[in-house]
Design an enzyme around this catalytic site. Structure first.
Site, mmCIF file in Angstrom:
data_model
loop_
_atom_site.group_PDB
_atom_site.id
_atom_site.type_symbol
_atom_site.label_atom_id
_atom_site.label_comp_id
_atom_site.label_asym_id
_atom_site.label_seq_id
_atom_site.Cartn_x
_atom_site.Cartn_y
_atom_site.Cartn_z
ATOM 1 N N LYS A 176 -10.617 2.882 9.319
ATOM 2 C CA LYS A 176 -9.657 2.686 8.706
ATOM 3 C C LYS A 176 -8.475 3.915 8.468
ATOM 4 O O LYS A 176 -9.212 4.917 8.440
ATOM 5 C CB LYS A 176 -9.885 2.356 7.431
ATOM 6 C CG LYS A 176 -8.588 1.980 6.536
ATOM 7 C CD LYS A 176 -8.976 1.634 5.009
ATOM 8 C CE LYS A 176 -7.566 1.427 4.129
ATOM 9 N NZ LYS A 176 -7.841 0.973 2.849
ATOM 10 N N GLU A 221 -0.956 1.998 -8.895
ATOM 11 C CA GLU A 221 -2.635 2.371 -8.505
ATOM 12 C C GLU A 221 -2.929 3.555 -9.431
ATOM 13 O O GLU A 221 -2.247 4.796 -9.235
ATOM 14 C CB GLU A 221 -2.644 2.723 -7.066
ATOM 15 C CG GLU A 221 -4.408 3.054 -6.657
ATOM 16 C CD GLU A 221 -4.726 2.810 -5.354
ATOM 17 O OE1 GLU A 221 -3.658 2.370 -4.425
ATOM 18 O OE2 GLU A 221 -5.851 2.626 -4.941
ATOM 19 N N GLU A 265 -10.678 -3.492 4.296
ATOM 20 C CA GLU A 265 -9.728 -2.561 3.811
ATOM 21 C C GLU A 265 -10.026 -2.362 2.665
ATOM 22 O O GLU A 265 -10.010 -1.130 2.273
ATOM 23 C CB GLU A 265 -8.421 -3.213 3.970
ATOM 24 C CG GLU A 265 -7.387 -2.322 4.266
ATOM 25 C CD GLU A 265 -5.985 -2.899 4.415
ATOM 26 O OE1 GLU A 265 -5.682 -4.146 4.984
ATOM 27 O OE2 GLU A 265 -4.996 -2.504 3.746
ATOM 28 N N GLU A 402 4.939 -5.788 5.634
ATOM 29 C CA GLU A 402 3.914 -5.237 4.352
ATOM 30 C C GLU A 402 4.586 -4.049 3.999
ATOM 31 O O GLU A 402 4.804 -4.040 2.537
ATOM 32 C CB GLU A 402 2.473 -5.296 4.596
ATOM 33 C CG GLU A 402 1.859 -4.829 3.558
ATOM 34 C CD GLU A 402 0.458 -4.659 3.717
ATOM 35 O OE1 GLU A 402 -0.198 -5.709 4.262
ATOM 36 O OE2 GLU A 402 -0.142 -3.560 2.976
HETATM 37 C C1 LIG Z 1 -0.142 3.104 0.874
HETATM 38 C C2 LIG Z 1 0.348 2.051 -0.021
HETATM 39 O O1 LIG Z 1 -0.112 1.097 -0.520
HETATM 40 C C3 LIG Z 1 -1.661 1.271 -0.703
HETATM 41 C C4 LIG Z 1 -1.983 0.475 -1.983
HETATM 42 C C5 LIG Z 1 -2.426 -0.627 -2.082
HETATM 43 C C6 LIG Z 1 -2.458 -1.400 -1.136
HETATM 44 C C7 LIG Z 1 -2.265 -0.945 0.254
HETATM 45 C C8 LIG Z 1 -2.841 -1.907 1.456
HETATM 46 O O2 LIG Z 1 -2.876 -2.924 1.295
HETATM 47 O O3 LIG Z 1 -2.379 -1.287 2.675
HETATM 48 C C9 LIG Z 1 -2.462 0.461 0.509
HETATM 49 O O4 LIG Z 1 -3.627 1.015 0.745
HETATM 50 C C10 LIG Z 1 1.805 2.294 -0.300
HETATM 51 O O5 LIG Z 1 2.415 1.323 -1.164
HETATM 52 O O6 LIG Z 1 2.522 2.945 0.348
#
Ligand SMILES: C=C(O[C@H]1C=CC=C(C(=O)O)[C@@H]1O)C(=O)O
Length: 415
Positions: A176, A221, A265, A402
């Site tokens: 990943k 987070e 993930e 996204e």
């Molecule tokens: C890297 C980011 O989110 C991280 C945190 C939540 C979900 C994420 C995702 O689903 O990819 C990322 O790991 C960002 O918001 O820039």
């Protein structure tokens, strides 16, 4: 500001916290100066201004260097804390870069105002015991003439980078990697950061709204909170965009909770946090399945990891063990960090780095600097960041959409 005495040790600071009547919204107390500091969550938190001391470490030992500096500041300070809540007494706000370069900073403000569970306080910090500051509120100026530069060419380039990452993952080089993109904003007048901060705090009350040295945002987070020996981390990874239609969003939340791509993930991110905390904790609780965290723009798979501290680590030592978690780096960490440096073509600066505060006991709260932007020194521009976890099944078009959804909070706050 240097607070070093001639022998190289920090100047002794005199600190006093006392309880006050509720002064209203914490962010409204911030002065219109660039030294404003903020860490607020659902109305509680701390804001500060002025600079009693600061320190700018860099390199891969920046967390340890900051921890050592903080220990010296605490050692040299005289603290009278009549409040004794998390965030009262001597505190420093900080923001660390994602990578090893310059840009990390810890700042001890001259004034801190805090609220927690209905109790409010003011802390004054200086070389001598000063008078209690008069608190006043002012209305920030909204951004004017904001333009976002998000050229189709740059979007296509980023999608091609995601595709390249997917190929490297499929070839077995790594599991990943989190790839980020940036969008630049420009303003007609120098930005008054208090305006986007107030908008973010109001629209995203379940996130931690922060500002340190021009780096601001509202992160969902929590990298790590240390409070009275209890360690907590909220791990996020795996995302779906909201549609604005509640019924449809509920069924999307159910599909997110079943999506093998998102669960994979997420699992990498939880593992990285649990493995980093394990040497410091006993009685760790790592739930087997994530819950779905609903935010106004997106929904995330989320897991709250908890443990009881078993050594004498302060929160910055825990941050050092955790950064970069697989929510912002990848798996295996070293390979992911190398691939990011090779293909991302972006200086992340403080984006995706730890941001938060530390108190005199070593307790504190550090989020991951997501849903964020860095304001330019002349305040006429800002760079917004968003990233996505890429695994073997990722689709470049979906990841681009996204990332767009993750840019919404700061974009709306600056519009
Ligand atoms: C890297 C980011 O989110 C991280 C945190 C939540 C979900 C994420 C995702 O689903 O990819 C990322 O790991 C960002 O918001 O820039």
């Amino acid at each position: 500001m240097s607070t070093l005495a001639t022998d190289g040790r920090p100047e002794p600071l005199v600190v006093r916290s006392r309880e006050i009547e509720d002064p209203g919204a914490l962010l409204a107390l911030l002065p219109p100066t660039s030294d404003a500091l903020a860490w607020v969550h659902g109305g509680d938190g701390i804001v500060g201004w002025g600079r009693a001391a600061s320190y700018s470490p860099d390199g891969d030992d920046r967390f340890d260097a900051a921890d050592d500096w903080w220990a010296e500041v605490v050692d040299a300070s005289v603290v009278r804390d009549e409040v004794e809540l998390p965030g009262s007494g001597l505190v420093a706000f900080g923001s660390f870069t994602f990578a090893d370069g310059p840009g990390s900073v810890l700042t001890v403000p001259e004034v801190v105002v805090g609220r927690r569970d209905g109790r409010c306080w003011v802390t004054t910090i200086g070389l001598s015991l000063g008078p209690s500051p008069a608190l006043s509120t002012s209305t920030p100026t909204d951004p004017s003439g904001t333009l976002f530069a998000d050229e189709p060419g740059r979007r296509d380039d980023w999608a091609a980078t995601v595709e390249a990452a997917v190929r490297r993952i499929q070839s077995g080089e790594l599991d990943k990697v989190v790839l980020a993109r940036s969008v630049d904003a420009s303003f007609e007048e120098p930005l008054d950061v208090r305006s986007p901060l107030a908008r973010l705090a109001s629209a995203y009350p379940s996130c931690w709204t922060f500002h340190v040295d021009g780096f601001f945002g509202s992160t969902p987070e929590m990298l790590v909170r240390l409070q009275g020996g209890l360690v907590t981390s909220r791990v996020l990874a795996g995302t779906i965009r909201r549609t604005g239609d509640d019924a449809r969003d509920l069924s999307l939340a159910a599909s997110l909770a079943r999506s093998s791509k998102d669960l994979e993930e997420h699992e990498y991110a939880v593992r990285s946090v649990a493995d980093a905390l394990a040497p410091h904790c006993t009685g760790m609780n790592v739930p087997e399945s994530p819950f779905v965290l609903h935010l106004p723009n997106v929904m995330h798979l989320a897991t709250d990891v908890t443990g009881v501290l078993r050594d004498d680590a302060g929160v910055l030592a825990l941050v050092a063990s955790l950064h970069p978690s697989a929510a912002v780096g990848g798996t295996p960490t070293a390979d992911a960090v190398r691939v990011i440096a090779e293909i991302e073509q972006l200086d992340r600066g403080r984006y995706a780095g730890p941001v938060g505060w530390i108190g005199a006991s070593g307790d504190g709260e550090w989020g991951i600097g997501l849903r964020s932007a860095q304001v330019a020194p002349d305040r006429r521009g800002a760079r917004l960041f968003a990233g996505c976890g890429i695994v073997a099944d990722s689709s470049p078009a979906d990841e681009l959409a996204e990332a767009d959804a993750k840019l919404i909070p700061v974009r709306d706050a600056l519009a």
